[in-house]
Design an enzyme around this catalytic site. Structure first.
Site, PDB file in Angstrom:
ATOM      1  N   GLY A  48       0.855  -1.182   0.000  1.00 35.85           N
ATOM      2  CA  GLY A  48       0.000   0.000   0.000  1.00 35.85           C
ATOM      3  C   GLY A  48       0.887   1.227   0.000  1.00 35.85           C
ATOM      4  O   GLY A  48       1.865   1.310   0.760  1.00 35.85           O
ATOM      5  N   PHE A 116      -5.740  -4.114  -8.601  1.00 38.01           N
ATOM      6  CA  PHE A 116      -5.878  -3.600  -7.237  1.00 38.01           C
ATOM      7  C   PHE A 116      -7.318  -3.717  -6.782  1.00 38.01           C
ATOM      8  O   PHE A 116      -8.227  -3.211  -7.441  1.00 38.01           O
ATOM      9  CB  PHE A 116      -5.420  -2.141  -7.176  1.00 38.01           C
ATOM     10  CG  PHE A 116      -5.329  -1.597  -5.782  1.00 38.01           C
ATOM     11  CD1 PHE A 116      -4.214  -1.842  -5.000  1.00 38.01           C
ATOM     12  CD2 PHE A 116      -6.363  -0.845  -5.248  1.00 38.01           C
ATOM     13  CE1 PHE A 116      -4.128  -1.352  -3.700  1.00 38.01           C
ATOM     14  CE2 PHE A 116      -6.289  -0.344  -3.966  1.00 38.01           C
ATOM     15  CZ  PHE A 116      -5.164  -0.602  -3.182  1.00 38.01           C
ATOM     16  N   GLN A 172      -1.131   6.279  -9.644  1.00 41.58           N
ATOM     17  CA  GLN A 172      -1.987   5.473 -10.514  1.00 41.58           C
ATOM     18  C   GLN A 172      -3.442   5.917 -10.532  1.00 41.58           C
ATOM     19  O   GLN A 172      -4.185   5.548 -11.445  1.00 41.58           O
ATOM     20  CB  GLN A 172      -1.903   3.990 -10.125  1.00 41.58           C
ATOM     21  CG  GLN A 172      -2.305   3.683  -8.701  1.00 41.58           C
ATOM     22  CD  GLN A 172      -1.119   3.568  -7.777  1.00 41.58           C
ATOM     23  OE1 GLN A 172      -0.166   4.325  -7.884  1.00 41.58           O
ATOM     24  NE2 GLN A 172      -1.170   2.600  -6.876  1.00 41.58           N
ATOM     25  N   ASP A 257       7.661   4.576  -3.808  1.00 45.92           N
ATOM     26  CA  ASP A 257       7.233   4.915  -2.446  1.00 45.92           C
ATOM     27  C   ASP A 257       8.449   5.150  -1.553  1.00 45.92           C
ATOM     28  O   ASP A 257       8.461   6.064  -0.719  1.00 45.92           O
ATOM     29  CB  ASP A 257       6.384   3.789  -1.870  1.00 45.92           C
ATOM     30  CG  ASP A 257       5.186   3.449  -2.740  1.00 45.92           C
ATOM     31  OD1 ASP A 257       4.763   4.316  -3.529  1.00 45.92           O
ATOM     32  OD2 ASP A 257       4.674   2.322  -2.625  1.00 45.92           O
TER      33      ASP A 257
END
Length: 327
Positions: A48, A116, A172, A257
């Site tokens: 995540g 997802f 995204q 990330d």
């Protein structure tokens, strides 16, 4: 510096396909695709975007506040995040939906096909930032990363109403948001994070030129994979920082990330944009070389040496005192 990271919290199912996706696609028949890939590896990892960024910040000693929505299956993940310096007390737990899932297959050329499942993330739109702001003693920065689109817009508007600095990281979600929604996310963020493809997509989605977007953001940070990082601010000369070369096999999931975590940590320490991009790139490559998005080992001395190997002794000396907190 008190940082809240809003966005997705998920479990990643990561698979490796030894062939190439492109070899399975037949020209002239792409309107009816039915493909199955026999994979050789499966890793189930914590993930995540918000959780990944918060994890990186936590390991670097920043103690971030994680804000997102999960299911009742979050308990073990929550313990892990707390053990790594993340405050999870503002995470909303759904009574009926599972924590989000990301299923991704990577081929021999490092191309990826992912799906997802949002699950409990849909309830993030009900989360109010004001209690987090009060509980923290006053937030200095809010990161608005990929999440339920309504939650992203809500948090942006809350930051504006509360006078909070924020970073826009639509990633995204740009693909599923409309023009007015994307424009709403660019309401004077201190930072805008995109990759190279997203830097073009965000112009198409907003209908604004690059210069118009630069006029609405503080610093636009564009990651370019092996080509490094491009930093722009309106009226200033752009800054390009090379990437840290990986050693051996790479797994791209989560590298972006990790870059954001390193970049934001360095800016929180007041180290400036150049050093921030250098630390972000160093952390990104460390994750690039790891299966999964949250390395179980992240040592400050190794990060310092890695940064010095690419950016020189001055960069290593500038980062070393702060990276000591990473172990």
């Amino acid at each position: 510096m008190r940082i809240a990271v809003t966005g997705s919290i998920a479990t990643d199912h990561l698979m490796v396909f030894p062939g190439r996706f492109t070899e399975q696609l037949i020209a002239g028949s792409l309107d009816k695709v039915s493909l199955s890939f026999l994979v050789e590896e499966l890793e189930i990892r914590r993930g995540g975007v918000a959780a990944n960024i918060a994890f990186g910040l936590g390991r670097l000693g920043l103690g971030p506040y994680l804000v997102g929505a999960v299911g009742t299956d979050f308990a073990d993940y929550q313990v892990w995040l707390k053990e790594n310096g993340v405050d999870t007390d503002s995470v909303h737990v759904s009574e009926s939906l599972h924590t989000a899932r990301f299923v991704c297959t990577t081929d021999a050329d490092h191309n990826q096909i992912g799906s997802f499942y949002a699950g409990a993330m849909r309830e993030a739109r009900t989360i109010d930032l004001l209690p987090v702001h009060k509980r923290s003693g006053g937030l200095d920065l809010v990161v608005i990363s990929p999440n339920d689109p309504e939650a992203m817009i809500r948090h942006t508007r809350e930051c504006t109403a509360l006078g909070l600095r924020f970073a826009a990281d639509p990633s995204q979600q740009l693909a599923v948001m409309g023009r007015e929604e994307v424009r709403a996310l660019l309401d004077r963020p201190a930072y805008l994070f995109t990759n190279e493809y997203e830097s073009v997509l965000i112009q198409e989605r907003t209908g604004w030129t690059e210069q118009q977007i630069l006029g609405r953001v503080g610093t636009w940070v564009t990651t370019r994979g092996a080509d490094g990082v491009h930093l722009e601010r309106a009226g200033l000369r752009p800054l390009d920082i090379p990437s840290v070369p990986p050693a051996g096999r790479i797994e791209p999931t989560g590298a972006g990330d990790a870059f954001r975590a390193g970049f934001l940590a360095a800016t929180a320490w007041g180290l400036g944009l150049q050093r921030a991009a250098q630390l972000g790139s160093t952390l990104a490559t460390t994750v690039l070389e790891t299966t999964g998005t949250q390395p179980e080992e992240l040592k400050g001395a190794e990060l310092t040496a890695r940064a010095g190997g690419t950016y020189g002794a001055e960069a290593a000396a500038g980062l070393a005192p702060y990276l000591a907190a990473a172990g």
